[in-house]
Write a protein that holds these residues in place. Structure first.
Motif, short mmCIF file in Angstrom:
data_model
loop_
_atom_site.label_atom_id
_atom_site.label_comp_id
_atom_site.label_asym_id
_atom_site.label_seq_id
_atom_site.Cartn_x
_atom_site.Cartn_y
_atom_site.Cartn_z
N ILE A 134 10.47 25.91 -33.84
CA ILE A 134 9.76 26.98 -34.55
C ILE A 134 9.51 26.65 -36.02
CG2 ILE A 134 9.93 29.40 -35.27
CD1 ILE A 134 11.59 29.90 -32.75
N LEU A 135 10.46 25.99 -36.67
CA LEU A 135 10.47 25.93 -38.13
C LEU A 135 9.66 24.82 -38.79
CD1 LEU A 135 14.19 26.86 -38.89
CD2 LEU A 135 12.15 28.32 -38.98
N PRO A 136 9.38 23.67 -38.17
CA PRO A 136 8.72 22.60 -38.93
C PRO A 136 7.43 23.02 -39.62
CG PRO A 136 9.61 21.70 -36.92
CD PRO A 136 9.81 23.19 -36.84
N PRO A 174 9.72 15.43 -41.06
CA PRO A 174 8.26 15.37 -41.21
C PRO A 174 7.82 14.96 -42.62
CG PRO A 174 8.90 17.35 -40.03
CD PRO A 174 10.15 16.76 -40.57
N LEU A 175 8.54 15.44 -43.63
CA LEU A 175 8.19 15.05 -45.00
C LEU A 175 8.40 13.56 -45.21
CD1 LEU A 175 7.43 15.58 -47.92
CD2 LEU A 175 9.75 16.43 -48.33
N GLN A 176 9.50 13.05 -44.68
CA GLN A 176 9.76 11.61 -44.80
C GLN A 176 8.64 10.79 -44.17
OE1 GLN A 176 12.56 9.59 -42.03
NE2 GLN A 176 13.82 9.28 -43.85
N LYS A 177 8.18 11.18 -43.00
CA LYS A 177 7.12 10.42 -42.32
C LYS A 177 5.80 10.53 -43.07
CE LYS A 177 9.28 10.72 -37.78
NZ LYS A 177 10.57 11.21 -38.32
N THR A 178 5.55 11.69 -43.68
CA THR A 178 4.33 11.83 -44.49
C THR A 178 4.37 10.89 -45.68
OG1 THR A 178 4.07 14.14 -43.83
CG2 THR A 178 2.95 13.45 -45.84
N LEU A 179 5.52 10.81 -46.35
CA LEU A 179 5.66 9.92 -47.50
C LEU A 179 5.45 8.47 -47.10
CD1 LEU A 179 8.82 11.54 -49.17
CD2 LEU A 179 6.46 11.74 -49.94
N VAL A 180 6.02 8.09 -45.97
CA VAL A 180 5.87 6.71 -45.50
C VAL A 180 4.41 6.41 -45.17
CG1 VAL A 180 6.43 5.13 -43.60
CG2 VAL A 180 8.23 6.51 -44.66
N THR A 181 3.75 7.34 -44.50
CA THR A 181 2.33 7.15 -44.16
C THR A 181 1.49 6.92 -45.40
OG1 THR A 181 2.53 8.48 -42.15
CG2 THR A 181 0.32 8.21 -43.07
N GLU A 182 1.69 7.75 -46.42
CA GLU A 182 0.90 7.65 -47.64
C GLU A 182 1.15 6.34 -48.38
OE1 GLU A 182 0.76 12.47 -48.54
OE2 GLU A 182 1.94 11.14 -49.81
N SER A 218 -2.28 18.26 -42.87
CA SER A 218 -1.13 17.74 -43.61
C SER A 218 0.18 18.03 -42.90
CB SER A 218 -1.10 18.33 -45.02
OG SER A 218 -0.93 19.75 -44.97
N GLY A 219 0.17 18.93 -41.93
CA GLY A 219 1.38 19.25 -41.17
C GLY A 219 1.42 18.60 -39.81
N SER A 220 0.70 17.51 -39.62
CA SER A 220 0.65 16.90 -38.28
C SER A 220 2.02 16.40 -37.83
CB SER A 220 -0.37 15.76 -38.24
OG SER A 220 0.00 14.71 -39.12
N PHE A 221 2.81 15.87 -38.75
CA PHE A 221 4.15 15.42 -38.36
C PHE A 221 5.08 16.60 -38.06
CE2 PHE A 221 2.93 11.41 -40.58
CZ PHE A 221 3.08 10.57 -39.49
N ALA A 222 4.88 17.69 -38.77
CA ALA A 222 5.65 18.90 -38.46
C ALA A 222 5.30 19.39 -37.06
CB ALA A 222 5.37 19.98 -39.49
N GLY A 223 4.01 19.35 -36.72
CA GLY A 223 3.59 19.75 -35.38
C GLY A 223 4.17 18.84 -34.31
N LEU A 224 4.19 17.53 -34.59
CA LEU A 224 4.76 16.60 -33.63
C LEU A 224 6.25 16.86 -33.43
CD1 LEU A 224 4.52 14.12 -31.80
CD2 LEU A 224 4.89 12.68 -33.83
#
Length: 361
Positions: A227-229, A284-292, A106-112
């Motif tokens: 570091i933080l995402p 990252p949260l925005q991209k997760t919302l868009v993906t879903e 679920s944190g793949s966009f944060a990792g990117l």
């Protein structure tokens, strides 16, 4: 990514462009990106994504080479146009690839985002050395080499099989209507972020700081974005999406307003860390919302959202460029803070409208 930092400074220092012209140069690249994104999304949804991303990386390299040889505003605008076309091909495809892993991570966009930020600030050191020794052209050539290397690496990855991806109900129009609340929210955020970024760059340059000194002001924020995402993704999971998005938006607005006071440089760096930390949660949260919300047409969803973001950013840089042309820094920063507060006011409605509030991802 360093182009976003260097091009406004280069345009002012080498070409002698004023703040409004710099704003239009930045906006030109953004507008071209808006026009190219639908094609990039179609290619990323219907062709091997790694190969589409590779074409974008090679185009980035070409853009950097044009910047390296540019000695007139016209050539600079040509480089901006090429870069504007390269961006969607590369980033839409890369983020669609990251979305494929969202079900397992679920944190793949944060990792990117961490990887993007790491690449950016790690290159700052060599870039500043090249700039001091050989000038802007050497930096642009170095970035061209990095872009070509990225494209070559993507071409060496195994080619993905073509997949027929199901259409979203209602087609393009239905997809856009579904994403409209998120697109509106993203437009507010990027208008504020792009505007304050340009205002801060021009303010620091106007204060007489050298490019390497300005880079040092931004460096702690870049490290925070590295570091933080992932850590802030955990905050989103614990607090819920609505409270986390609200908190990050308000933190950005307050920090932006504080920059209007022209604090000492060390406090500017600290405030930029707060802004960067907020973005490390928001994007990252925005991209997760868009993906879903995009079903199997993730690349098109990313394209629609990115276009809304780009339009917001273009408006932000043009407005701020016009405001600060006469040295009016306080209204520029306060305008960006008000825009961010406007976006924060929309957060509860957007999350409720899309039905995407939840604590655990």
């Amino acid at each position: 990514e360093l182009l976003d930092f260097l091009v406004p400074l280069w345009a002012g220092a080498v070409l002698g462009l004023g703040a409004p012209a710099i704003g239009w140069l930045v906006a030109a690249e953004l507008v071209v990106s808006v026009l190219v994104r639908p094609l990039a999304a179609h290619l990323a949804d219907t062709r091997p994504r790694s190969r589409v991303a590779a074409v974008g990386a090679f185009a980035f390299g070409l853009s950097c080479l044009i910047y390296a040889g540019a000695n007139t505003p016209a050539i600079a605008f040509v480089a901006a146009v090429v870069g504007g076309a390269a961006g969607p091909l590369f980033w839409i495809s890369l983020r669609a690839i990251a979305a494929e892993y969202l079900a397992d991570d679920s944190g793949s966009f944060a990792g990117l985002m961490s990887a993007e930020a790491l690449g950016s600030w790690v290159f700052w050191g060599p870039a500043m050395v090249l700039l001091g020794a050989f000038g802007y052209s050497a930096v642009f050539i170095g970035l061209a080499v990095a872009a070509v290397a990225a494209g070559a690496r993507l071409m060496l990855t195994p080619q993905e099989p073509l997949i027929v991806r199901a259409e979203v109900p209602g087609g393009m129009g239905g997809h856009a209507r579904r994403l409209a609340p998120l697109m509106t929210l993203g437009g507010f955020a990027t208008a504020a972020e792009a505007g304050v970024g340009l205002a801060l760059l021009l303010q620091l340059q106007g204060a007489g700081l050298e490019v390497w000194q300005i880079a040092l002001v931004y460096l702690p924020g870049g490290i925070a974005l590295t570091i933080l995402p992932r850590l802030l993704h955990g905050v989103v999971q614990r607090w819920g999406r609505k409270p986390a998005y609200l908190a990050a938006s308000l933190a950005t607005a307050v920090s932006t307003a504080a920059l209007a006071l022209s604090p000492p440089v060390i406090l500017v760096a600290a405030l930029w860390i707060v802004v960067s930390a907020s973005l490390a949660l928001l994007y990252p949260l925005q991209k997760t919302l868009v993906t879903e919300a995009s079903g199997r047409r993730v690349a098109r969803g990313m394209s629609l959202q990115a276009n809304a973001d780009t339009i917001g950013a273009a408006v932000g840089v043009v407005v701020v460029g016009a405001i600060v042309d006469d040295g009016r820094w306080i209204p520029a920063f306060l305008a960006c803070a008000v825009i961010m507060l406007g976006g924060a006011a929309l957060v509860p409605w957007v999350i409720d409208r899309t039905g995407q509030e939840r604590r655990a991802a």
